[in-house]
Enzyme design. Structure first.
Site, PDB file in Angstrom:
ATOM      1  N   LYS A  22       0.839  -1.213   0.000  1.00  0.00           N
ATOM      2  CA  LYS A  22       0.000   0.000   0.000  1.00  0.00           C
ATOM      3  C   LYS A  22       0.869   1.257   0.000  1.00  0.00           C
ATOM      4  O   LYS A  22       0.682   2.154  -0.817  1.00  0.00           O
ATOM      5  CB  LYS A  22      -0.906   0.009   1.237  1.00  0.00           C
ATOM      6  CG  LYS A  22      -1.587   1.355   1.478  1.00  0.00           C
ATOM      7  CD  LYS A  22      -2.466   1.343   2.706  1.00  0.00           C
ATOM      8  CE  LYS A  22      -1.792   1.680   4.006  1.00  0.00           C
ATOM      9  NZ  LYS A  22      -1.483   3.099   4.226  1.00  0.00           N
ATOM     10  N   ASN A  23       1.827   1.295   0.935  1.00  0.00           N
ATOM     11  CA  ASN A  23       2.572   2.545   1.095  1.00  0.00           C
ATOM     12  C   ASN A  23       3.617   2.773  -0.001  1.00  0.00           C
ATOM     13  O   ASN A  23       4.240   3.842  -0.061  1.00  0.00           O
ATOM     14  CB  ASN A  23       3.198   2.611   2.492  1.00  0.00           C
ATOM     15  CG  ASN A  23       2.138   2.842   3.556  1.00  0.00           C
ATOM     16  OD1 ASN A  23       0.995   3.174   3.224  1.00  0.00           O
ATOM     17  ND2 ASN A  23       2.495   2.668   4.813  1.00  0.00           N
ATOM     18  N   CYS A 117      -5.834  12.132  13.068  1.00  0.00           N
ATOM     19  CA  CYS A 117      -6.506  10.837  12.909  1.00  0.00           C
ATOM     20  C   CYS A 117      -6.326  10.074  14.205  1.00  0.00           C
ATOM     21  O   CYS A 117      -5.738  10.591  15.151  1.00  0.00           O
ATOM     22  CB  CYS A 117      -5.962  10.079  11.713  1.00  0.00           C
ATOM     23  SG  CYS A 117      -4.320   9.464  11.952  1.00  0.00           S
ATOM     24  N   ARG A 122      -0.569  14.341  13.492  1.00  0.00           N
ATOM     25  CA  ARG A 122       0.000  14.163  12.155  1.00  0.00           C
ATOM     26  C   ARG A 122       0.008  15.442  11.313  1.00  0.00           C
ATOM     27  O   ARG A 122      -0.627  15.521  10.262  1.00  0.00           O
ATOM     28  CB  ARG A 122      -0.727  13.022  11.427  1.00  0.00           C
ATOM     29  CG  ARG A 122      -0.631  11.725  12.193  1.00  0.00           C
ATOM     30  CD  ARG A 122      -1.183  10.561  11.456  1.00  0.00           C
ATOM     31  NE  ARG A 122      -0.343  10.119  10.363  1.00  0.00           N
ATOM     32  CZ  ARG A 122      -0.667   9.112   9.558  1.00  0.00           C
ATOM     33  NH1 ARG A 122      -1.794   8.467   9.726  1.00  0.00           N
ATOM     34  NH2 ARG A 122       0.134   8.760   8.596  1.00  0.00           N
ATOM     35  N   ASP A 309       4.201   0.578  12.131  1.00  0.00           N
ATOM     36  CA  ASP A 309       3.075  -0.116  11.493  1.00  0.00           C
ATOM     37  C   ASP A 309       2.993  -1.590  11.884  1.00  0.00           C
ATOM     38  O   ASP A 309       2.055  -2.278  11.498  1.00  0.00           O
ATOM     39  CB  ASP A 309       3.160   0.006   9.959  1.00  0.00           C
ATOM     40  CG  ASP A 309       2.889   1.427   9.491  1.00  0.00           C
ATOM     41  OD1 ASP A 309       2.400   2.245  10.293  1.00  0.00           O
ATOM     42  OD2 ASP A 309       3.169   1.730   8.311  1.00  0.00           O
ATOM     43  N   ILE A 331       6.966   6.957  17.328  1.00  0.00           N
ATOM     44  CA  ILE A 331       6.644   7.722  16.109  1.00  0.00           C
ATOM     45  C   ILE A 331       5.344   8.507  16.261  1.00  0.00           C
ATOM     46  O   ILE A 331       5.300   9.697  15.964  1.00  0.00           O
ATOM     47  CB  ILE A 331       6.539   6.789  14.872  1.00  0.00           C
ATOM     48  CG1 ILE A 331       7.769   5.889  14.743  1.00  0.00           C
ATOM     49  CG2 ILE A 331       6.306   7.608  13.589  1.00  0.00           C
ATOM     50  CD1 ILE A 331       9.055   6.568  14.345  1.00  0.00           C
ATOM     51  N   ARG A 401      -8.929  -0.666   4.211  1.00  0.00           N
ATOM     52  CA  ARG A 401      -8.113   0.426   3.656  1.00  0.00           C
ATOM     53  C   ARG A 401      -6.725  -0.079   3.285  1.00  0.00           C
ATOM     54  O   ARG A 401      -6.107   0.432   2.352  1.00  0.00           O
ATOM     55  CB  ARG A 401      -7.950   1.550   4.698  1.00  0.00           C
ATOM     56  CG  ARG A 401      -9.107   2.520   4.776  1.00  0.00           C
ATOM     57  CD  ARG A 401      -8.713   3.702   5.632  1.00  0.00           C
ATOM     58  NE  ARG A 401      -7.384   4.143   5.252  1.00  0.00           N
ATOM     59  CZ  ARG A 401      -6.466   4.608   6.087  1.00  0.00           C
ATOM     60  NH1 ARG A 401      -6.729   4.732   7.362  1.00  0.00           N
ATOM     61  NH2 ARG A 401      -5.292   4.978   5.653  1.00  0.00           N
TER      62      ARG A 401
HETATM   63  N1  EPU Z   1       5.530  14.819  11.393  1.00  0.00           N
HETATM   64  C1  EPU Z   1       5.421  16.151  11.711  1.00  0.00           C
HETATM   65  N2  EPU Z   1       5.336  17.058  10.688  1.00  0.00           N
HETATM   66  C2  EPU Z   1       5.346  16.696   9.387  1.00  0.00           C
HETATM   67  C3  EPU Z   1       5.469  15.336   9.057  1.00  0.00           C
HETATM   68  C4  EPU Z   1       5.561  14.403  10.081  1.00  0.00           C
HETATM   69  O1  EPU Z   1       5.400  16.517  12.891  1.00  0.00           O
HETATM   70  O2  EPU Z   1       5.263  17.578   8.521  1.00  0.00           O
HETATM   71  C5  EPU Z   1       5.625  13.809  12.447  1.00  0.00           C
HETATM   72  C6  EPU Z   1       4.388  12.897  12.497  1.00  0.00           C
HETATM   73  O3  EPU Z   1       3.336  13.494  13.237  1.00  0.00           O
HETATM   74  C7  EPU Z   1       4.945  11.648  13.122  1.00  0.00           C
HETATM   75  C8  EPU Z   1       6.352  11.582  12.549  1.00  0.00           C
HETATM   76  O4  EPU Z   1       6.678  12.920  12.137  1.00  0.00           O
HETATM   77  O5  EPU Z   1       5.007  11.786  14.500  1.00  0.00           O
HETATM   78  C9  EPU Z   1       6.537  10.653  11.358  1.00  0.00           C
HETATM   79  O6  EPU Z   1       5.491  10.830  10.415  1.00  0.00           O
HETATM   80  P1  EPU Z   1       5.654  10.536   8.866  1.00  0.00           P
HETATM   81  O7  EPU Z   1       5.525  11.822   8.127  1.00  0.00           O
HETATM   82  O8  EPU Z   1       6.849   9.705   8.605  1.00  0.00           O
HETATM   83  O9  EPU Z   1       4.352   9.662   8.566  1.00  0.00           O
HETATM   84  P2  EPU Z   1       3.539   9.648   7.211  1.00  0.00           P
HETATM   85  O10 EPU Z   1       4.449   9.908   6.087  1.00  0.00           O
HETATM   86  O11 EPU Z   1       2.315  10.482   7.366  1.00  0.00           O
HETATM   87  C10 EPU Z   1       3.890   7.112   6.627  1.00  0.00           C
HETATM   88  C11 EPU Z   1       3.005   5.922   6.394  1.00  0.00           C
HETATM   89  C12 EPU Z   1       2.393   5.492   7.711  1.00  0.00           C
HETATM   90  C13 EPU Z   1       3.523   5.123   8.673  1.00  0.00           C
HETATM   91  C14 EPU Z   1       4.473   6.325   8.844  1.00  0.00           C
HETATM   92  C15 EPU Z   1       5.685   6.021   9.701  1.00  0.00           C
HETATM   93  C16 EPU Z   1       2.266   6.268   4.124  1.00  0.00           C
HETATM   94  C17 EPU Z   1       1.164   6.589   3.193  1.00  0.00           C
HETATM   95  N3  EPU Z   1       1.980   6.294   5.442  1.00  0.00           N
HETATM   96  O12 EPU Z   1       3.057   8.128   7.164  1.00  0.00           O
HETATM   97  O13 EPU Z   1       1.604   4.333   7.452  1.00  0.00           O
HETATM   98  O14 EPU Z   1       2.995   4.777   9.928  1.00  0.00           O
HETATM   99  O15 EPU Z   1       4.931   6.768   7.542  1.00  0.00           O
HETATM  100  O16 EPU Z   1       6.407   4.965   9.166  1.00  0.00           O
HETATM  101  O17 EPU Z   1       3.372   5.955   3.703  1.00  0.00           O
HETATM  102  C18 EPU Z   1      -0.152   2.812   7.787  1.00  0.00           C
HETATM  103  O18 EPU Z   1       0.157   2.283   6.706  1.00  0.00           O
HETATM  104  O19 EPU Z   1      -0.971   2.291   8.589  1.00  0.00           O
HETATM  105  C19 EPU Z   1       0.452   4.097   8.153  1.00  0.00           C
HETATM  106  C20 EPU Z   1      -0.075   4.882   9.090  1.00  0.00           C
END
Ligand code: EPU
Length: 422
Positions: A22-23, A117, A122, A309, A331, A401
């Site tokens: 998915k990701n 969420c 996030r 995850d 995280i 999802r």
């Molecule tokens: N964060 C910030 N500001 C930002 C971006 C991130 O504070 O602008 C914080 C987040 O709140 C979190 C941390 O940094 O505490 C890491 O977040 P990240 O941005 O890496 O998460 P993401 O890109 O939104 C992806 C996956 C998630 C997975 C996380 C961590 C996708 C589509 N989603 O999310 O997958 O948990 O990386 O590995 O790639 C899932 O598949 O169930 C899922 C939630």
């Protein structure tokens, strides 16, 4: 909305195929916006998040074709509206991945802020700050990110304050289309980031350092106009199957994996006492359960650390270990929503801040429970499988999802699960 009714405890056996990731699929689908010709995808998993992504692309004016039997998706990226509306982005936070490609290709984007969420606030501030450094004007008004490029996109050095997976992906799209060099520091090393970078490289992008915290992009655009890409296997689904095999004490063969992306997860399950053989160059995992499991201390961390995850799934498995385990969620601030549901089944877990302490082993008893987020729902299905009696898992749309019909795959292995509408 559907619910799953699980009759447990289950002993499973047989072979299972892992679906496409998915990701990985989501950022690769959004990458279609960067191209002039059609983009063809193979091994796309059948998931709600894919439906939402294709809907978003269609709302922008793209034509999409999805053959759900073969797993092929074709996107004709005829973008007329550079907008990702709230109605879709609220369903799937990865909608923020529309921002980078729209800005990179068209110099403008209006993308809804995803909002919080179940697993935490996030925010997307790191995406926005990094885009500004590349020459993008960004205003946030009425719940939307309005991004415009007045002059040219010009490469720059970006230091991400924290590792962000989708943030790194958004900057890859933009860096590739900008002029000059973009240096991403503290970039995400996740295999999904590497898959996106490798795809862009196969289309002519100049990127080095993928899979390391320092990624260098020499801008200048893409050369290929109508590429094809195959979605790699889902490492989190594969890890979930290992948890299911060990917890239900079943012998399972898990096919279509890439075990090289699962080092920390396999190490943890082996430390618990599971026997996991990596066969056929790591594409097959043969799992042999144990009667007794040892407790563990686990901390989630960016790749190559233990993935957030997989936290819910290992936490559930640790309820069967003999003694006290601790799981630290580093995280996301609120990713223990599944604990209260597991407690309804008899789990002995205490949560203090971001630390869960688990006392095992326990005998789970079936009860009605509710899924709260995607990975939590997988752990609740796992818990249902090891519970005596009937477990009804409500709000299973979270599971759909991100897991391609997990219940059907489980039934083929011998589980007794019925899907009902509620
Ligand atoms: N964060 C910030 N500001 C930002 C971006 C991130 O504070 O602008 C914080 C987040 O709140 C979190 C941390 O940094 O505490 C890491 O977040 P990240 O941005 O890496 O998460 P993401 O890109 O939104 C992806 C996956 C998630 C997975 C996380 C961590 C996708 C589509 N989603 O999310 O997958 O948990 O990386 O590995 O790639 C899932 O598949 O169930 C899922 C939630």
């Amino acid at each position: 909305m559907d619910a799953l009714i699980i009759e447990g405890p289950s002993r499973l056996s047989g072979k299972v195929e892992v679906s496409g990731s998915k990701n990985s699929a989501l950022p690769l689908l959004f990458a279609s916006i960067l191209f002039d010709g059609k983009v063809t995808y193979e091994n796309i998993p059948r998931l709600w998040d894919i439906e939402t992504t294709l809907k978003l692309l269609e709302l922008m004016g793209c034509r999409t074709e999805w053959n759900k039997t073969s797993g092929q998706v074709v996107i004709f990226p005829e973008v007329t509206k550079k907008v990702a509306p709230y109605d879709q982005v609220k369903k799937m936070r990865a909608g923020i991945l529309a921002l980078g490609p729209l800005v990179a290709k068209y110099g403008e984007a209006k993308v809804s802020l995803p909002g919080g969420c179940a697993i935490g606030a996030r925010p997307v501030n790191y995406h926005i700050e990094a885009l500004r450094k590349l020459g993008v004007s960004v205003e946030v008004e009425e719940g939307y990110i309005h991004a415009t490029v007045k002059g040219k996109l010009v490469g720059n050095e970006i230091l991400f304050p924290e590792v962000t997976v989708t943030g790194t992906e958004n900057l890859l799209y933009v860096g590739v289309m900008a002029e000059g060099v973009t240096l991403l520091q503290n970039a995400a090393c996740e295999p999904e980031v590497v898959a996106l970078g490798e795809f862009l490289k196969s289309c002519g992008a100049k990127i080095t350092g993928l899979g390391t915290p320092t990624i260098k992009i020499e801008g200048g655009g893409l050369k290929t106009s109508s590429p094809t890409v195959v979605i790699p296997p889902d490492r989190i689904e594969a890890g979930t199957w290992v948890a299911i095999a060990l917890a239900t004490r079943s012998f399972l063969e898990i096919n279509h994996c890439d075990s090289s992306q699962m080092t920390s997860v396999l190490a943890a399950f082996r430390q618990m006492g599971g026997k996991i053989e990596e066969l056929n160059g790591g594409t097959t995992l043969k799992v042999t359960p144990s009667e007794k499991y040892s407790p563990l201390h686990i901390e989630t961390a960016p790749y190559p650390g233990f993935p957030t995850d997989m936290q819910a799934q290992i936490l559930t498995t640790l309820c069967l270990a003999e003694g006290r385990s601790t799981v630290v969620e580093s995280i996301f601030e609120n990713r223990f929503m599944h604990v209260a549901e597991l407690q309804r089944l008899g789990a002995k877990i205490e949560v203090n801040g971001n630390v869960a302490t688990i006392e095992g082993p326990v005998d789970f008893q079936g009860a009605p429970i509710m899924a709260t987020d995607l990975r939590a729902s997988a752990c609740l299905v796992l818990a249902g499988l090891i519970s005596k009696g009937t477990t009804r898992v409500s709000r299973i749309y979270h599971l759909d999802r991100g897991y391609q019909r997990l219940d059907e795959k489980l039934c083929r292995l011998g589980a007794k699960i019925t899907r009902v509408a509620e």
